[in-house]
Design a protein around this motif. Structure first.
Motif, PDB file in Angstrom:
ATOM      1  N   ASP A   1       0.885   0.958  -0.115  1.00  0.00           N
ATOM      2  CA  ASP A   1      -0.234   0.229  -0.675  1.00  0.00           C
ATOM      3  C   ASP A   1      -1.450   0.290   0.232  1.00  0.00           C
ATOM      4  O   ASP A   1      -2.562   0.469  -0.222  1.00  0.00           O
ATOM      5  CB  ASP A   1       0.155  -1.226  -0.913  1.00  0.00           C
ATOM      6  CG  ASP A   1       1.235  -1.380  -1.966  1.00  0.00           C
ATOM      7  OD1 ASP A   1       1.478  -0.418  -2.718  1.00  0.00           O
ATOM      8  OD2 ASP A   1       1.832  -2.460  -2.035  1.00  0.00           O
ATOM      9  N   LYS A   2      -1.199   0.132   1.537  1.00  0.00           N
ATOM     10  CA  LYS A   2      -2.320   0.125   2.482  1.00  0.00           C
ATOM     11  C   LYS A   2      -3.008   1.483   2.531  1.00  0.00           C
ATOM     12  O   LYS A   2      -4.229   1.554   2.644  1.00  0.00           O
ATOM     13  CB  LYS A   2      -1.841  -0.285   3.870  1.00  0.00           C
ATOM     14  CG  LYS A   2      -1.485  -1.749   3.949  1.00  0.00           C
ATOM     15  CD  LYS A   2      -1.040  -2.152   5.325  1.00  0.00           C
ATOM     16  CE  LYS A   2      -0.646  -3.614   5.315  1.00  0.00           C
ATOM     17  NZ  LYS A   2      -0.237  -4.096   6.614  1.00  0.00           N
ATOM     18  N   ASN A   4      -3.286   3.697   0.087  1.00  0.00           N
ATOM     19  CA  ASN A   4      -4.095   3.855  -1.123  1.00  0.00           C
ATOM     20  C   ASN A   4      -5.354   3.005  -1.067  1.00  0.00           C
ATOM     21  O   ASN A   4      -6.427   3.453  -1.470  1.00  0.00           O
ATOM     22  CB  ASN A   4      -3.264   3.521  -2.365  1.00  0.00           C
ATOM     23  CG  ASN A   4      -2.169   4.538  -2.598  1.00  0.00           C
ATOM     24  OD1 ASN A   4      -2.308   5.702  -2.269  1.00  0.00           O
ATOM     25  ND2 ASN A   4      -1.066   4.081  -3.141  1.00  0.00           N
ATOM     26  N   GLU A   5      -5.239   1.785  -0.564  1.00  0.00           N
ATOM     27  CA  GLU A   5      -6.416   0.922  -0.428  1.00  0.00           C
ATOM     28  C   GLU A   5      -7.433   1.545   0.532  1.00  0.00           C
ATOM     29  O   GLU A   5      -8.628   1.595   0.243  1.00  0.00           O
ATOM     30  CB  GLU A   5      -6.000  -0.460   0.080  1.00  0.00           C
ATOM     31  CG  GLU A   5      -5.241  -1.284  -0.931  1.00  0.00           C
ATOM     32  CD  GLU A   5      -4.662  -2.554  -0.335  1.00  0.00           C
ATOM     33  OE1 GLU A   5      -5.034  -2.926   0.810  1.00  0.00           O
ATOM     34  OE2 GLU A   5      -3.833  -3.188  -1.011  1.00  0.00           O
ATOM     35  N   ARG A   6      -6.939   2.018   1.659  1.00  0.00           N
ATOM     36  CA  ARG A   6      -7.829   2.608   2.664  1.00  0.00           C
ATOM     37  C   ARG A   6      -8.454   3.903   2.162  1.00  0.00           C
ATOM     38  O   ARG A   6      -9.651   4.127   2.324  1.00  0.00           O
ATOM     39  CB  ARG A   6      -7.051   2.848   3.959  1.00  0.00           C
ATOM     40  CG  ARG A   6      -7.907   3.322   5.089  1.00  0.00           C
ATOM     41  CD  ARG A   6      -7.110   3.337   6.367  1.00  0.00           C
ATOM     42  NE  ARG A   6      -7.556   4.463   7.156  1.00  0.00           N
ATOM     43  CZ  ARG A   6      -6.870   5.023   8.103  1.00  0.00           C
ATOM     44  NH1 ARG A   6      -5.682   4.572   8.424  1.00  0.00           N
ATOM     45  NH2 ARG A   6      -7.352   6.037   8.777  1.00  0.00           N
ATOM     46  N   ALA A   8      -8.966   4.812  -0.924  1.00  0.00           N
ATOM     47  CA  ALA A   8      -9.933   4.513  -1.979  1.00  0.00           C
ATOM     48  C   ALA A   8     -11.246   4.026  -1.388  1.00  0.00           C
ATOM     49  O   ALA A   8     -12.326   4.437  -1.824  1.00  0.00           O
ATOM     50  CB  ALA A   8      -9.359   3.466  -2.937  1.00  0.00           C
ATOM     51  N   GLU A   9     -11.153   3.182  -0.382  1.00  0.00           N
ATOM     52  CA  GLU A   9     -12.369   2.637   0.236  1.00  0.00           C
ATOM     53  C   GLU A   9     -13.129   3.714   1.018  1.00  0.00           C
ATOM     54  O   GLU A   9     -14.332   3.887   0.843  1.00  0.00           O
ATOM     55  CB  GLU A   9     -11.994   1.485   1.172  1.00  0.00           C
ATOM     56  CG  GLU A   9     -13.190   0.804   1.787  1.00  0.00           C
ATOM     57  CD  GLU A   9     -12.793  -0.360   2.668  1.00  0.00           C
ATOM     58  OE1 GLU A   9     -13.360  -0.483   3.756  1.00  0.00           O
ATOM     59  OE2 GLU A   9     -11.907  -1.143   2.256  1.00  0.00           O
ATOM     60  N   CYS A  14     -11.047   5.857  -6.934  1.00  0.00           N
ATOM     61  CA  CYS A  14     -10.441   4.757  -7.680  1.00  0.00           C
ATOM     62  C   CYS A  14      -8.980   4.557  -7.271  1.00  0.00           C
ATOM     63  O   CYS A  14      -8.178   5.490  -7.331  1.00  0.00           O
ATOM     64  CB  CYS A  14     -10.537   5.061  -9.176  1.00  0.00           C
ATOM     65  SG  CYS A  14      -9.865   3.758 -10.207  1.00  0.00           S
ATOM     66  N   ASN A  15      -8.654   3.337  -6.886  1.00  0.00           N
ATOM     67  CA  ASN A  15      -7.282   2.980  -6.534  1.00  0.00           C
ATOM     68  C   ASN A  15      -6.589   2.436  -7.782  1.00  0.00           C
ATOM     69  O   ASN A  15      -6.931   1.366  -8.274  1.00  0.00           O
ATOM     70  CB  ASN A  15      -7.282   1.934  -5.422  1.00  0.00           C
ATOM     71  CG  ASN A  15      -5.885   1.565  -4.959  1.00  0.00           C
ATOM     72  OD1 ASN A  15      -4.899   2.087  -5.454  1.00  0.00           O
ATOM     73  ND2 ASN A  15      -5.811   0.663  -4.005  1.00  0.00           N
ATOM     74  N   ASP A  17      -3.158   2.263  -7.821  1.00  0.00           N
ATOM     75  CA  ASP A  17      -1.833   1.870  -7.362  1.00  0.00           C
ATOM     76  C   ASP A  17      -1.488   0.480  -7.888  1.00  0.00           C
ATOM     77  O   ASP A  17      -2.309  -0.434  -7.831  1.00  0.00           O
ATOM     78  CB  ASP A  17      -1.790   1.886  -5.838  1.00  0.00           C
ATOM     79  CG  ASP A  17      -0.401   1.664  -5.284  1.00  0.00           C
ATOM     80  OD1 ASP A  17       0.575   2.054  -5.952  1.00  0.00           O
ATOM     81  OD2 ASP A  17      -0.282   1.122  -4.173  1.00  0.00           O
ATOM     82  N   ASP A  34      -1.824   6.996  -8.454  1.00  0.00           N
ATOM     83  CA  ASP A  34      -2.142   6.083  -7.360  1.00  0.00           C
ATOM     84  C   ASP A  34      -3.631   6.113  -7.055  1.00  0.00           C
ATOM     85  O   ASP A  34      -4.246   5.077  -6.814  1.00  0.00           O
ATOM     86  CB  ASP A  34      -1.340   6.447  -6.111  1.00  0.00           C
ATOM     87  CG  ASP A  34       0.135   6.170  -6.297  1.00  0.00           C
ATOM     88  OD1 ASP A  34       0.485   5.005  -6.545  1.00  0.00           O
ATOM     89  OD2 ASP A  34       0.939   7.107  -6.213  1.00  0.00           O
TER      90      ASP A  34
END
Length: 147
Positions: A1-2, A4-6, A8-9, A14-15, A17, A34
């Motif tokens: 998860d982390k 994908n968040e990172r 995307a940012e 686009c995230n 996940d 994802d």
């Protein structure tokens, strides 16, 4: 998860996940991808793991890719989960698969080339063949784990 968040940012993508699509009846939930890039790259990400984890990744990409082409209702549901600026990547009419690339990304902390279990290799080969038969470009990448 982390990751994908990172990703995307940092990459301004686009995230998707954990944004599952209720589709197929009963309790069927499908993850479209994802990560989704504006250049029509559909990315499926997993940490390196047992054969079952990797095989799930390859099946996810295959099922998602097939539904994306064949099922308008699925595309409608995907569009509902997308933020503005990404909805146009998912047309309501049948998309042209050659415009899209499906990327399988595996996160690994090994400095060596990725050596997958035998059945994962077979499942990747089969998923890749089917997706290419549909007309998609298909790629596989290893992502070095960054603590």
């Amino acid at each position: 998860d982390k990751y994908n968040e990172r990703a995307a940012e940092e990459l301004s993508i686009c995230n998707m996940d954990t944004k599952t699509i209720d589709h197929g009846g009963a309790h069927s939930k499908i993850e479209f991808c994802d990560l989704l890039k504006s250049d029509k790259k559909i990315i499926h990400v997993k940490h390196y793991g047992a054969s079952s984890v990797l095989s799930h990744l390859f099946a996810q990409g295959l099922v998602s890719g097939e539904l994306f082409l064949s099922d308008r209702d699925f595309r409608v549901k995907v569009r509902e989960k997308l933020p503005d600026g990404y909805k146009e990547l998912v047309p309501l009419t049948k998309p042209n698969p050659s415009d899209y690339e499906i990327i399988y990304a595996i996160i690994s902390n090994s400095p060596n080339a990725l050596d997958m279990p035998f059945f994962s290799k077979v499942n990747l080969r089969n998923a890749k063949r089917r997706l290419e038969t549909f007309g998609y470009k298909v790629s596989f990448i290893k992502i070095p784990k960054d603590n």
